[in-house]
Design an enzyme around this catalytic site. Structure first.
Site, mmCIF file in Angstrom:
data_model
loop_
_atom_site.group_PDB
_atom_site.id
_atom_site.type_symbol
_atom_site.label_atom_id
_atom_site.label_comp_id
_atom_site.label_asym_id
_atom_site.label_seq_id
_atom_site.Cartn_x
_atom_site.Cartn_y
_atom_site.Cartn_z
ATOM 1 N N SER A 89 0.798 -1.226 0.000
ATOM 2 C CA SER A 89 0.000 0.000 0.000
ATOM 3 C C SER A 89 0.835 1.283 0.000
ATOM 4 O O SER A 89 1.570 1.544 -0.936
ATOM 5 C CB SER A 89 -0.946 -0.065 1.192
ATOM 6 O OG SER A 89 -1.755 1.049 1.275
ATOM 7 N N ASP A 232 -2.612 6.007 -3.434
ATOM 8 C CA ASP A 232 -1.478 5.394 -2.742
ATOM 9 C C ASP A 232 -0.980 4.224 -3.610
ATOM 10 O O ASP A 232 -1.400 4.076 -4.761
ATOM 11 C CB ASP A 232 -1.881 4.940 -1.327
ATOM 12 C CG ASP A 232 -2.887 3.816 -1.344
ATOM 13 O OD1 ASP A 232 -3.670 3.735 -2.312
ATOM 14 O OD2 ASP A 232 -2.903 2.999 -0.404
ATOM 15 N N ASP A 234 -1.551 1.093 -3.828
ATOM 16 C CA ASP A 234 -2.451 0.059 -4.341
ATOM 17 C C ASP A 234 -3.836 0.606 -4.649
ATOM 18 O O ASP A 234 -4.772 -0.171 -4.910
ATOM 19 C CB ASP A 234 -2.537 -1.129 -3.371
ATOM 20 C CG ASP A 234 -3.151 -0.738 -2.031
ATOM 21 O OD1 ASP A 234 -3.028 0.441 -1.639
ATOM 22 O OD2 ASP A 234 -3.754 -1.610 -1.374
ATOM 23 N N ASP A 236 -6.270 1.756 -3.024
ATOM 24 C CA ASP A 236 -7.487 1.624 -2.217
ATOM 25 C C ASP A 236 -7.759 2.951 -1.513
ATOM 26 O O ASP A 236 -8.766 3.129 -0.857
ATOM 27 C CB ASP A 236 -7.419 0.453 -1.222
ATOM 28 C CG ASP A 236 -6.324 0.592 -0.197
ATOM 29 O OD1 ASP A 236 -5.420 1.433 -0.369
ATOM 30 O OD2 ASP A 236 -6.352 -0.162 0.801
HETATM 31 N N1 LIG Z 1 -5.918 0.136 4.422
HETATM 32 C C1 LIG Z 1 -5.316 0.691 5.632
HETATM 33 C C2 LIG Z 1 -6.129 1.880 6.128
HETATM 34 O O1 LIG Z 1 -7.380 1.383 6.501
HETATM 35 C C3 LIG Z 1 -5.442 2.562 7.307
HETATM 36 O O2 LIG Z 1 -6.119 3.732 7.634
HETATM 37 C C4 LIG Z 1 -3.992 2.911 6.979
HETATM 38 C C5 LIG Z 1 -3.215 3.442 8.180
HETATM 39 O O3 LIG Z 1 -3.095 2.477 9.189
HETATM 40 P P1 LIG Z 1 -2.073 2.640 10.415
HETATM 41 O O4 LIG Z 1 -2.346 3.996 11.002
HETATM 42 O O5 LIG Z 1 -2.384 1.518 11.359
HETATM 43 O O6 LIG Z 1 -0.661 2.577 9.867
HETATM 44 O O7 LIG Z 1 -3.337 1.765 6.495
HETATM 45 C C6 LIG Z 1 -3.893 1.112 5.354
HETATM 46 O O8 LIG Z 1 -3.856 1.951 4.241
HETATM 47 MG MG LIG Z 2 -3.566 1.223 0.246
#
Ligand SMILES: N[C@@H]1[C@@H](O)[C@H](O)[C@@H](COP(=O)(O)O)O[C@@H]1O
Ligand SMILES: [Mg+2]
EC number: 5.4.2.10
Length: 448
Positions: A89, A232, A234, A236
């Site tokens: 991601s 980003d 990927d 999503d």
């Molecule tokens: N798909 C997930 C999101 O749902 C999340 O908001 C992001 C940050 O997560 P974290 O703050 O735990 O690193 O990571 C990924 O992109």
């Molecule tokens: Mg992503």
């Protein structure tokens, strides 16, 4: 070994193909027909090959859809027993990861992940004999099928001008084409695939989007009206850039879009995360909407959406789920839907954003190795009460709710950081809270 799965599946620096092989074996124990896709990372083929070897040697069948955005993988998972996306991601290029999807196109929840993790830790898988190994198939229509479905479900009549920033990632194969097919004039940037992410790093933040923002400012100086949609690694996620060349404030955009979804669908439940601004509550107050907050991560958001029959769930990170279309977070669909919203209100993006009042939001991330996160958080919970004079809420990390705002300290589930997030009504209070939060984390680190 600690838990393998974090906020968004397995995510690691230099992810080993040995782990991927075991994940493959574990998957094959539970799921027979599996679809596999990957992002553009340099280790993508390596990890895909190892994971595929595991699935085949566990007796499963693999259909590969090659390089695709995560929403395309999730969408296609609906035709299989499970889907696997090899992606890290928004993480830098040296990372890779494995994210699993069920046959509803939903990211695996904790229970489903735990089942796979347990099989891996106990090595409770079978390597089948020569007469039972699976085969590999290819599906070259996966992207096309996704695009046709989205085009059937999204309607944009105005001819918008859009700059699409694909981060040299898998969005290159889909996003610029879909925006064109819906009727936009598209200029695409960072739109040749490169697993080193040479145009910009895959985290779509202001620092990484500076050149794209400047480009939009420049284009619009000539009287054009471009907005930007940046993904980003990927796709999503989506971050919008308004006609003035500013990255749209994440919380304001989320509030505006949530309001639009309530007005459009009549569904009065919105799911968001504990790190979302109080603006969303205020901006939707007159519509009598229930705002449901979960821990951070699309997995938690999707689960809560299903539990509450909510149509829309979104995080300030730009990860939005459109439950009326499909259940995988989808940054490309989110971008198209932002255009739907502009058409619905007949307004420019900057006009919509400028109408929304804002508080002061500050975010900081402090480096912290994964192995130290738990101890740091225990310290923060134990000692934070004294500092902020309140018992923290622990839905995700520690959230201290104060009279003039709030502080959230939580371990990232995707990166080696502790995140500190603050919101307050004025700048000084916000700064003060942020400093206190950072000091608490630093004290925790030095107390280890
Ligand atoms: N798909 C997930 C999101 O749902 C999340 O908001 C992001 C940050 O997560 P974290 O703050 O735990 O690193 O990571 C990924 O992109
Ligand atoms: Mg992503």
């Amino acid at each position: 070994m600690g838990r393998l799965f974090g906020t968004s599946g397995i995510r690691m620096k230099n992810l080993s193909p040995k782990i991927a092989y075991k994940v493959g074996l574990a998957i094959a124990k539970k799921y027979k027909n599996v679809v596999v896709g990957r992002d553009t990372r340099t280790t993508g083929k390596l990890i895909e090959t190892a994971l595929t070897a595991g699935i085949l040697n566990g007796g499963g069948e693999v259909t590969t859809i090659d390089i695709v955005p995560t929403p395309v993988l999730g969408f296609n998972a609906r035709n299989y027993d499970a889907g696997v996306m090899i992606t890290a991601s928004h993480n830098p290029p040296e990372y890779n990861g494995i994210k699993l999807f069920n046959k509803n196109g939903l990211a695996f929840n904790k229970k489903e992940e735990d089942e796979i993790e347990e099989i891996i830790f106990k090595e409770d898988f079978v390597e089948v004999g020569w007469d039972k190994v699976g085969d590999i198939w290819e599906d070259c229509r996966a992207i096309r099928n996704y695009m046709e479905y989205i085009l059937k479900n999204v309607e944009v009549n105005e001819k918008f001008n859009v700059v699409v920033d694909c981060a040299n990632a898998s969005a290159c194969l889909v996003s610029p084409y879909l925006f064109t097919d819906i009727g936009c004039h598209v200029i695409s940037v960072n739109s040749h695939m490169d697993g080193r992410f040479i145009g910009r790093l895959p985290e779509p933040d202001e620092k990484n989007l500076r050149k794209t923002m400047d480009m939009i400012k420049g284009l619009n100086m000539n009287g054009d009206s471009y907005i930007g949609i940046a993904h980003d690694g990927d796709a999503d996620r989506m971050v919008a850039i308004d006609e003035k060349g500013r990255v749209a404030d994440f919380d304001k955009l989320l509030a505006a879009f949530s309001r639009y979804m309530v007005e459009k669908t009549g569904n009065k439940k919105i799911v968001t995360t504990v790190d979302a601004s109080m603006i969303i509550d205020e901006y939707l107050k007159d519509l009598d909407v229930e705002i449901i907050r979960t821990k951070v991560g699309d997995v938690a958001v999707a689960e809560e959406m299903i539990k509450n029959s909510a149509v829309f769930g979104g995080e300030p990170s730009g990860t939005w789920i459109h439950g009326d279309i499909h259940l995988t977070p989808d940054g490309i669909l989110s971008g198209l839907r932002v255009l739907e919203m502009l058409e619905f209100y007949n307004k420019k993006l900057y006009e919509i954003l400028d109408e929304i009042p804002s508080y002061v939001n500050l975010r900081e991330k402090i480096p912290c190795e994964d192995s130290k996160k738990e101890k740091v958080m225990n310290y923060v919970i134990e000692n934070g009460e004294e500092i902020f004079k309140t018992v923290p809420e622990t839905v995700d990390g520690a959230r201290f709710n104060l009279e003039n705002g709030w502080v959230l300290i939580r371990p990232s589930g995707t990166e080696p950081y502790i995140r500190v997030r603050v919101e307050a009504k004025d700048k000084n209070s916000a700064k003060e809270l942020l400093e206190k939060g950072i000091k608490l984390v630093k004290d925790a680190l030095s107390a280890l």
